[in-house]
Design a protein around this motif. Structure first.
Motif, PDB file in Angstrom:
ATOM      1  N   GLN A  54       2.759  35.280  -3.795  1.00  0.00           N
ATOM      2  CA  GLN A  54       3.904  35.120  -2.882  1.00  0.00           C
ATOM      3  C   GLN A  54       5.167  34.706  -3.611  1.00  0.00           C
ATOM      4  O   GLN A  54       6.265  35.104  -3.244  1.00  0.00           O
ATOM      5  CB  GLN A  54       3.586  34.055  -1.838  1.00  0.00           C
ATOM      6  CG  GLN A  54       2.691  34.558  -0.725  1.00  0.00           C
ATOM      7  CD  GLN A  54       2.398  33.433   0.261  1.00  0.00           C
ATOM      8  OE1 GLN A  54       3.268  32.673   0.648  1.00  0.00           O
ATOM      9  NE2 GLN A  54       1.148  33.328   0.662  1.00  0.00           N
ATOM     10  N   LEU A  55       5.011  33.864  -4.639  1.00  0.00           N
ATOM     11  CA  LEU A  55       6.196  33.329  -5.321  1.00  0.00           C
ATOM     12  C   LEU A  55       6.529  34.117  -6.596  1.00  0.00           C
ATOM     13  O   LEU A  55       7.485  33.791  -7.292  1.00  0.00           O
ATOM     14  CB  LEU A  55       5.978  31.849  -5.672  1.00  0.00           C
ATOM     15  CG  LEU A  55       5.731  30.922  -4.477  1.00  0.00           C
ATOM     16  CD1 LEU A  55       5.351  29.518  -4.943  1.00  0.00           C
ATOM     17  CD2 LEU A  55       6.966  30.855  -3.583  1.00  0.00           C
ATOM     18  N   GLY A  56       5.709  35.109  -6.919  1.00  0.00           N
ATOM     19  CA  GLY A  56       5.959  35.903  -8.126  1.00  0.00           C
ATOM     20  C   GLY A  56       5.811  35.086  -9.397  1.00  0.00           C
ATOM     21  O   GLY A  56       6.617  35.225 -10.327  1.00  0.00           O
ATOM     22  N   LEU A  57       4.788  34.235  -9.441  1.00  0.00           N
ATOM     23  CA  LEU A  57       4.577  33.395 -10.629  1.00  0.00           C
ATOM     24  C   LEU A  57       3.946  34.228 -11.737  1.00  0.00           C
ATOM     25  O   LEU A  57       3.062  35.052 -11.473  1.00  0.00           O
ATOM     26  CB  LEU A  57       3.665  32.206 -10.299  1.00  0.00           C
ATOM     27  CG  LEU A  57       4.086  31.343  -9.093  1.00  0.00           C
ATOM     28  CD1 LEU A  57       3.026  30.279  -8.812  1.00  0.00           C
ATOM     29  CD2 LEU A  57       5.441  30.705  -9.344  1.00  0.00           C
ATOM     30  N   SER A  58       4.382  34.006 -12.978  1.00  0.00           N
ATOM     31  CA  SER A  58       3.771  34.741 -14.093  1.00  0.00           C
ATOM     32  C   SER A  58       2.409  34.142 -14.428  1.00  0.00           C
ATOM     33  O   SER A  58       1.549  34.811 -14.986  1.00  0.00           O
ATOM     34  CB  SER A  58       4.679  34.695 -15.323  1.00  0.00           C
ATOM     35  OG  SER A  58       4.891  33.353 -15.707  1.00  0.00           O
TER      36      SER A  58
ATOM     37  N   ILE B 252       9.151  22.762  -5.778  1.00  0.00           N
ATOM     38  CA  ILE B 252       7.843  22.392  -5.225  1.00  0.00           C
ATOM     39  C   ILE B 252       7.450  23.413  -4.166  1.00  0.00           C
ATOM     40  O   ILE B 252       8.256  23.760  -3.296  1.00  0.00           O
ATOM     41  CB  ILE B 252       7.900  20.989  -4.583  1.00  0.00           C
ATOM     42  CG1 ILE B 252       8.152  19.937  -5.673  1.00  0.00           C
ATOM     43  CG2 ILE B 252       6.598  20.674  -3.836  1.00  0.00           C
ATOM     44  CD1 ILE B 252       8.246  18.524  -5.144  1.00  0.00           C
ATOM     45  N   ALA B 253       6.208  23.907  -4.259  1.00  0.00           N
ATOM     46  CA  ALA B 253       5.666  24.773  -3.201  1.00  0.00           C
ATOM     47  C   ALA B 253       4.559  23.993  -2.505  1.00  0.00           C
ATOM     48  O   ALA B 253       3.589  23.555  -3.141  1.00  0.00           O
ATOM     49  CB  ALA B 253       5.125  26.063  -3.795  1.00  0.00           C
TER      50      ALA B 253
ATOM     51  N   ILE C 140      12.350  22.843  -2.279  1.00  0.00           N
ATOM     52  CA  ILE C 140      10.991  22.713  -1.733  1.00  0.00           C
ATOM     53  C   ILE C 140      10.761  23.874  -0.779  1.00  0.00           C
ATOM     54  O   ILE C 140      11.592  24.138   0.098  1.00  0.00           O
ATOM     55  CB  ILE C 140      10.830  21.386  -0.963  1.00  0.00           C
ATOM     56  CG1 ILE C 140      11.061  20.195  -1.896  1.00  0.00           C
ATOM     57  CG2 ILE C 140       9.439  21.294  -0.326  1.00  0.00           C
ATOM     58  CD1 ILE C 140      11.076  18.844  -1.199  1.00  0.00           C
ATOM     59  N   ILE C 141       9.642  24.564  -0.968  1.00  0.00           N
ATOM     60  CA  ILE C 141       9.317  25.684  -0.081  1.00  0.00           C
ATOM     61  C   ILE C 141       7.906  25.480   0.469  1.00  0.00           C
ATOM     62  O   ILE C 141       7.015  25.006  -0.246  1.00  0.00           O
ATOM     63  CB  ILE C 141       9.449  27.040  -0.839  1.00  0.00           C
ATOM     64  CG1 ILE C 141       9.321  28.202   0.130  1.00  0.00           C
ATOM     65  CG2 ILE C 141       8.439  27.166  -1.971  1.00  0.00           C
ATOM     66  CD1 ILE C 141       9.739  29.547  -0.480  1.00  0.00           C
ATOM     67  N   GLU C 142       7.735  25.786   1.745  1.00  0.00           N
ATOM     68  CA  GLU C 142       6.425  25.698   2.386  1.00  0.00           C
ATOM     69  C   GLU C 142       5.817  27.085   2.354  1.00  0.00           C
ATOM     70  O   GLU C 142       6.508  28.048   2.704  1.00  0.00           O
ATOM     71  CB  GLU C 142       6.664  25.302   3.847  1.00  0.00           C
ATOM     72  CG  GLU C 142       5.813  24.184   4.351  1.00  0.00           C
ATOM     73  CD  GLU C 142       6.173  23.865   5.802  1.00  0.00           C
ATOM     74  OE1 GLU C 142       7.276  23.342   6.024  1.00  0.00           O
ATOM     75  OE2 GLU C 142       5.359  24.157   6.682  1.00  0.00           O
TER      76      GLU C 142
ATOM     77  N   GLN D 137      14.571  21.495   1.502  1.00  0.00           N
ATOM     78  CA  GLN D 137      13.728  22.629   1.892  1.00  0.00           C
ATOM     79  C   GLN D 137      14.520  23.940   1.955  1.00  0.00           C
ATOM     80  O   GLN D 137      15.649  23.974   2.458  1.00  0.00           O
ATOM     81  CB  GLN D 137      13.070  22.374   3.257  1.00  0.00           C
ATOM     82  CG  GLN D 137      11.992  23.403   3.555  1.00  0.00           C
ATOM     83  CD  GLN D 137      11.177  23.047   4.789  1.00  0.00           C
ATOM     84  OE1 GLN D 137      11.609  22.261   5.632  1.00  0.00           O
ATOM     85  NE2 GLN D 137       9.990  23.609   4.900  1.00  0.00           N
ATOM     86  N   VAL D 138      13.899  25.005   1.453  1.00  0.00           N
ATOM     87  CA  VAL D 138      14.494  26.344   1.503  1.00  0.00           C
ATOM     88  C   VAL D 138      13.426  27.321   1.997  1.00  0.00           C
ATOM     89  O   VAL D 138      12.239  26.985   2.052  1.00  0.00           O
ATOM     90  CB  VAL D 138      14.982  26.812   0.096  1.00  0.00           C
ATOM     91  CG1 VAL D 138      16.120  25.935  -0.417  1.00  0.00           C
ATOM     92  CG2 VAL D 138      13.820  26.821  -0.903  1.00  0.00           C
ATOM     93  N   THR D 139      13.851  28.545   2.345  1.00  0.00           N
ATOM     94  CA  THR D 139      12.863  29.551   2.732  1.00  0.00           C
ATOM     95  C   THR D 139      12.656  30.550   1.595  1.00  0.00           C
ATOM     96  O   THR D 139      11.756  31.382   1.642  1.00  0.00           O
ATOM     97  CB  THR D 139      13.305  30.307   4.001  1.00  0.00           C
ATOM     98  OG1 THR D 139      14.639  30.764   3.802  1.00  0.00           O
ATOM     99  CG2 THR D 139      13.255  29.393   5.223  1.00  0.00           C
ATOM    100  N   ARG D 140      13.496  30.458   0.566  1.00  0.00           N
ATOM    101  CA  ARG D 140      13.344  31.320  -0.604  1.00  0.00           C
ATOM    102  C   ARG D 140      13.842  30.541  -1.822  1.00  0.00           C
ATOM    103  O   ARG D 140      14.933  29.959  -1.757  1.00  0.00           O
ATOM    104  CB  ARG D 140      14.217  32.574  -0.398  1.00  0.00           C
ATOM    105  CG  ARG D 140      13.837  33.703  -1.274  1.00  0.00           C
ATOM    106  CD  ARG D 140      14.639  34.970  -0.982  1.00  0.00           C
ATOM    107  NE  ARG D 140      14.670  35.754  -2.202  1.00  0.00           N
ATOM    108  CZ  ARG D 140      15.573  35.604  -3.146  1.00  0.00           C
ATOM    109  NH1 ARG D 140      16.551  34.746  -3.014  1.00  0.00           N
ATOM    110  NH2 ARG D 140      15.518  36.331  -4.242  1.00  0.00           N
ATOM    111  N   LEU D 141      13.053  30.539  -2.889  1.00  0.00           N
ATOM    112  CA  LEU D 141      13.486  29.801  -4.080  1.00  0.00           C
ATOM    113  C   LEU D 141      14.634  30.557  -4.747  1.00  0.00           C
ATOM    114  O   LEU D 141      14.518  31.746  -5.027  1.00  0.00           O
ATOM    115  CB  LEU D 141      12.323  29.640  -5.073  1.00  0.00           C
ATOM    116  CG  LEU D 141      11.137  28.797  -4.604  1.00  0.00           C
ATOM    117  CD1 LEU D 141      10.059  28.719  -5.686  1.00  0.00           C
ATOM    118  CD2 LEU D 141      11.572  27.385  -4.190  1.00  0.00           C
ATOM    119  N   SER D 142      15.739  29.850  -4.998  1.00  0.00           N
ATOM    120  CA  SER D 142      16.893  30.529  -5.583  1.00  0.00           C
ATOM    121  C   SER D 142      17.486  29.732  -6.743  1.00  0.00           C
ATOM    122  O   SER D 142      18.496  30.111  -7.307  1.00  0.00           O
ATOM    123  CB  SER D 142      17.972  30.725  -4.513  1.00  0.00           C
ATOM    124  OG  SER D 142      18.341  29.460  -3.985  1.00  0.00           O
ATOM    125  N   ALA D 143      16.850  28.618  -7.085  1.00  0.00           N
ATOM    126  CA  ALA D 143      17.351  27.793  -8.190  1.00  0.00           C
ATOM    127  C   ALA D 143      16.181  27.459  -9.108  1.00  0.00           C
ATOM    128  O   ALA D 143      15.018  27.675  -8.766  1.00  0.00           O
ATOM    129  CB  ALA D 143      17.979  26.514  -7.646  1.00  0.00           C
TER     130      ALA D 143
END
Ligand code: ATP
Length: 217
Positions: free
Chosen positions: A38-42, A137-138, A172-174, A161-167
């Motif tokens: 979901q977060l596109g982590l490598s 933080i997720a 913090i995203i749920e 809290q955000v709905t999309r990580l941009s920084a």
């Protein structure tokens, strides 16, 4: 407190998943895979603590917990055992771990993965502001757990809290992950009562627990 770095869009995102992992189970593994996608982590780096500071001490050694973890993740590309807390010894503070990883992975963004129960206690962690300066933080949903309605947690969410990580950090995203009602506590209790633990954790972990007679008291 959002942090940006030059060339940020070229950076990769690395998930950092700390825990006691006493033992690792599918309730850790599947949500970590969901988070990775979901977060596109490598990658997701699993960090077994040496000495937990916010809970009871583990029943088995850090080496044994790391060995079970290694067996559990060996076939999943992108899942990595991170032994820095074991090597560092002493109390395992996440802020120290993130500082160390920040120095090793200079051009990557760090995303700290945690279940909702862990996040509920986050404002009690040592230097949580420092953690947010180093990582995003997720927060992963967990069966039976909801966000505590306490003032410190609500204030934290309001601010970060955000709905999309941009920084690169400070957000913090749920995230929704597969809900598996499995815990290490339950696995330890089942072993103690001579009940089967198959399908709660990978077979290799079941084998180690049986062969080494772990959690028998
Ligand atoms: P114990 O039962 O011994 O307290 P645990 O099963 O909660 O252990 P930990 O190693 O303490 O496992 O947890 C490490 C991290 O994994 C924490 O952030 C926790 O919230 C998360 N986690 C553990 N189990 C689940 C689950 N079933 N679903 C989602 N997150 C989980």
């Amino acid at each position: 407190m959002s942090v940006t770095r030059p060339g940020q869009d070229l950076s990769k995102k690395i998930g950092i998943y700390g825990g006691t992992f006493d033992p690792i189970h599918y309730g850790h593994l599947r949500p970590a895979l969901d988070a990775m996608h979901q977060l596109g982590l490598s990658q997701v780096r699993f960090v077994p603590c040496y000495q937990p500071v916010h809970r009871d001490q583990p029943q088995v050694s850090s080496e044994m917990r790391a060995q079970m973890l290694q067996v559990a993740i060996k076939n999943q590309p992108g899942f990595v055992l991170e032994s820095c807390e074991i090597e560092r010894q002493g109390p395992s503070y996440m802020v120290d771990t993130l500082r160390e990883l920040r120095q090793r992975f200079t051009s990557d963004d760090l995303v700290l993965l945690m279940g909702m129960d862990a996040f509920g206690k986050f404002t009690g962690w040592r230097d949580w502001q420092g953690i947010l300066a180093l990582a995003n933080i997720a927060v992963m949903h967990r069966p039976g757990e909801s966000l505590p309605q306490t003032a410190p947690i609500q204030a934290l969410l309001e601010q970060y809290q955000v709905t999309r990580l941009s920084a690169a950090a400070g957000q913090i995203i749920e995230i929704e992950v597969t809900q598996l009602d499995v815990s290490s506590t339950r696995i330890r209790a089942l072993v103690e009562q001579d009940e089967p633990i198959a399908y709660l954790t990978p077979d290799g972990v079941v084998d180690i627990i049986q062969q080494q007679q772990l959690y028998k008291q």
